[in-house]
Write a protein that holds these residues in place. Structure first.
Motif, PDB file in Angstrom:
ATOM      1  N   ARG A  11      53.163  42.441  46.113  1.00  0.00           N
ATOM      2  CA  ARG A  11      52.137  41.986  45.173  1.00  0.00           C
ATOM      3  C   ARG A  11      52.701  41.940  43.754  1.00  0.00           C
ATOM      4  O   ARG A  11      52.415  41.015  42.996  1.00  0.00           O
ATOM      5  CB  ARG A  11      50.915  42.896  45.212  1.00  0.00           C
ATOM      6  CG  ARG A  11      49.761  42.362  44.353  1.00  0.00           C
ATOM      7  CD  ARG A  11      48.650  43.358  44.204  1.00  0.00           C
ATOM      8  NE  ARG A  11      48.126  43.819  45.477  1.00  0.00           N
ATOM      9  CZ  ARG A  11      47.163  44.731  45.593  1.00  0.00           C
ATOM     10  NH1 ARG A  11      46.643  45.287  44.509  1.00  0.00           N
ATOM     11  NH2 ARG A  11      46.733  45.106  46.778  1.00  0.00           N
ATOM     12  N   GLU A  15      52.836  38.749  41.079  1.00  0.00           N
ATOM     13  CA  GLU A  15      52.312  38.799  39.714  1.00  0.00           C
ATOM     14  C   GLU A  15      53.387  38.433  38.696  1.00  0.00           C
ATOM     15  O   GLU A  15      53.123  37.731  37.712  1.00  0.00           O
ATOM     16  CB  GLU A  15      51.728  40.186  39.437  1.00  0.00           C
ATOM     17  CG  GLU A  15      50.439  40.416  40.221  1.00  0.00           C
ATOM     18  CD  GLU A  15      49.933  41.847  40.164  1.00  0.00           C
ATOM     19  OE1 GLU A  15      50.650  42.706  39.622  1.00  0.00           O
ATOM     20  OE2 GLU A  15      48.820  42.096  40.668  1.00  0.00           O
ATOM     21  N   TYR A 157      48.034  36.523  48.363  1.00  0.00           N
ATOM     22  CA  TYR A 157      47.703  37.208  47.114  1.00  0.00           C
ATOM     23  C   TYR A 157      46.209  37.197  46.813  1.00  0.00           C
ATOM     24  O   TYR A 157      45.623  38.219  46.452  1.00  0.00           O
ATOM     25  CB  TYR A 157      48.487  36.595  45.962  1.00  0.00           C
ATOM     26  CG  TYR A 157      48.263  37.273  44.637  1.00  0.00           C
ATOM     27  CD1 TYR A 157      48.807  38.526  44.380  1.00  0.00           C
ATOM     28  CD2 TYR A 157      47.508  36.671  43.640  1.00  0.00           C
ATOM     29  CE1 TYR A 157      48.613  39.162  43.166  1.00  0.00           C
ATOM     30  CE2 TYR A 157      47.305  37.294  42.420  1.00  0.00           C
ATOM     31  CZ  TYR A 157      47.859  38.542  42.190  1.00  0.00           C
ATOM     32  OH  TYR A 157      47.645  39.161  40.983  1.00  0.00           O
ATOM     33  N   ARG A 158      45.556  36.041  46.945  1.00  0.00           N
ATOM     34  CA  ARG A 158      44.130  35.956  46.618  1.00  0.00           C
ATOM     35  C   ARG A 158      43.319  36.929  47.467  1.00  0.00           C
ATOM     36  O   ARG A 158      42.459  37.655  46.959  1.00  0.00           O
ATOM     37  CB  ARG A 158      43.620  34.543  46.841  1.00  0.00           C
ATOM     38  CG  ARG A 158      44.071  33.524  45.828  1.00  0.00           C
ATOM     39  CD  ARG A 158      43.398  32.189  46.111  1.00  0.00           C
ATOM     40  NE  ARG A 158      43.959  31.112  45.331  1.00  0.00           N
ATOM     41  CZ  ARG A 158      43.554  30.752  44.123  1.00  0.00           C
ATOM     42  NH1 ARG A 158      42.574  31.420  43.546  1.00  0.00           N
ATOM     43  NH2 ARG A 158      44.102  29.727  43.499  1.00  0.00           N
ATOM     44  N   GLN A 161      43.828  40.497  46.425  1.00  0.00           N
ATOM     45  CA  GLN A 161      43.122  40.789  45.184  1.00  0.00           C
ATOM     46  C   GLN A 161      41.635  41.037  45.449  1.00  0.00           C
ATOM     47  O   GLN A 161      41.027  41.932  44.856  1.00  0.00           O
ATOM     48  CB  GLN A 161      43.277  39.630  44.197  1.00  0.00           C
ATOM     49  CG  GLN A 161      44.625  39.573  43.519  1.00  0.00           C
ATOM     50  CD  GLN A 161      44.813  40.714  42.532  1.00  0.00           C
ATOM     51  OE1 GLN A 161      45.409  41.730  42.864  1.00  0.00           O
ATOM     52  NE2 GLN A 161      44.318  40.552  41.334  1.00  0.00           N
ATOM     53  N   SER A 164      41.122  44.469  46.914  1.00  0.00           N
ATOM     54  CA  SER A 164      41.495  45.622  46.088  1.00  0.00           C
ATOM     55  C   SER A 164      40.654  45.742  44.819  1.00  0.00           C
ATOM     56  O   SER A 164      41.017  46.477  43.898  1.00  0.00           O
ATOM     57  CB  SER A 164      42.977  45.535  45.708  1.00  0.00           C
ATOM     58  OG  SER A 164      43.224  44.390  44.912  1.00  0.00           O
ATOM     59  N   GLY A 188      40.301  42.588  39.093  1.00  0.00           N
ATOM     60  CA  GLY A 188      40.825  41.858  40.254  1.00  0.00           C
ATOM     61  C   GLY A 188      39.964  40.662  40.606  1.00  0.00           C
ATOM     62  O   GLY A 188      39.142  40.199  39.831  1.00  0.00           O
TER      63      GLY A 188
END
Length: 370
Positions: A11, A15, A157-158, A161, A164, A188
């Motif tokens: 992750r 980023e 990733y989406r 996010q 989390s 997030g």
């Protein structure tokens, strides 16, 4: 891993890749043994592209979205595709990726998994969705200070996010007409941004809770733009909740249907030249709606909501709430005020995206009262 939580390394790579891509620097994407340097077509710098061209050896290509390919003449296109670039010619790139009157000048090749991940990186970075890709070997980039990321991590990733999301702050914020209101801030959801839940009154969490998913609209919400009905929907929803035993408004950082404020302004410029809201987005390479609402459902669950009354005209939002495991007990329309500047926009949402908008009812609302 000495610092950070287990499993967080991928992750962090993404980023960092978002930051590099948005800054106009190349990112190294990895797909098993395949490597590719990817660069935002919008931000490509001439000197940098010359260096990439030497690496490319004629193998570079431009990746475009289905929407942009349809605008170039590929009718019915539903998958991304690539144009070969024997030389990384920025004039040709600009013509294919951005110019209004452009047409295809060569056959479209299928996009690879790495190509598609480059487009996802562009979307996450809120730049125009077009990317230059240069396949490379590990030896060719050895010693270069490049940020690298796995394509599987970019694509995941989406969702990660959304899963989390955490509450990082909450406080009472009395509003005009709704003095008993609390703001709850979540970290997030979409990239590196924060999201806000506005709890109006004391909604009964044991019953279906009136909920609106409201995407941020700087122009309409803050400045009262006449081009949309967003500001009306925002303020009237809060007022309705205050007068009807409360509710929750989720204020989501998804400006311009998820395209970002810069791309929204580009679309507005095109609209001033005669395109409707969805045609303008297609010219820029965007489909009807780039937004995701899975993280909104996560926010509601963390607030203790399991059943909702969806305050929206958008069937996509209703479906997303239900798909995320919340019960949609009912839905209710949210009307703004039509005017000479937004009536075409409202009709386009109804006709192109299936929004549940009764134009007759809207016009009657705007008619002067006797």
């Amino acid at each position: 891993m000495l610092f950070g939580r287990p499993g967080e390394a991928l992750r962090v790579e993404v980023e960092r890749a978002i930051s590099e891509f948005r800054a106009g620097r190349p990112v190294l994407l990895r797909d098993r043994g395949e490597l590719g340097l990817v660069l935002s077509a919008e931000l490509a710098d001439g000197e940098l592209v010359q260096r990439l061209d030497r690496l490319a050896g004629g193998s570079g290509h431009l990746v475009l979205t289905p929407a942009r390919l349809r605008r170039l003449g590929a009718k019915g296109r539903s998958e991304p595709g690539v144009f070969a670039l024997p030389a990384l010619d920025l004039d040709r790139v600009a013509c294919l990726a951005f110019r209004l009157d452009s047409r295809m000048d060569a056959p479209i090749a299928p996009a690879s998994a790495l190509d598609s991940a480059a487009l996802e990186l562009a979307r996450l970075s809120l730049v125009l969705p077009a990317a230059l890709v240069v396949p490379v070997s590990a030896e060719a980039v050895a010693g270069e200070t490049l940020v690298a990321a796995e394509i599987a991590a970019v694509n995941a990733y989406r969702a990660e996010q959304a899963a989390s999301l955490t509450i990082v702050g909450r406080a009472p914020v009395p509003l005009e007409g709704a003095p008993e209101t609390e703001f709850v801030v979540f970290r997030g959801g979409e990239g590196l941004r924060d999201q806000v839940a506005i709890i109006v009154g004391k909604p009964d969490l044991a019953a279906p809770v009136p909920v609106r998913l409201h995407s941020a609209c700087l122009t309409g919400d803050l400045f009262g733009s006449l081009k949309c009905d967003c500001g009306d929907q925002l303020r009237e929803t809060v007022q309705w909740m205050a007068e009807n035993e409360g509710g929750i408004l989720l204020y989501l950082d998804q400006e311009g249907r998820g395209n970002g404020i810069s791309n929204k302004m580009r679309a507005y410029k095109l609209q001033s030249q005669g395109w409707d809201t969805y045609e303008a987005d297609e010219v820029l390479g965007f489909d009807l709606d780039q937004r995701h609402f899975d993280f909104a459902a996560t926010m509601l669950k963390q607030l203790g909501v399991s059943r909702v009354i969806a305050l929206t005209n958008n069937p996509q939002k209703i479906g997303a709430i239900a798909a995320a495991g919340l019960e949609v007990a009912a839905s209710q329309r949210v009307l703004g005020r039509p005017n000479a500047h937004n009536v075409r926009y409202l009709a386009s949402k109804r006709d192109r995206a299936g929004h549940l908008i009764d134009m007759d009812a809207l016009m009657a609302r705007a008619a002067p009262k006797d």
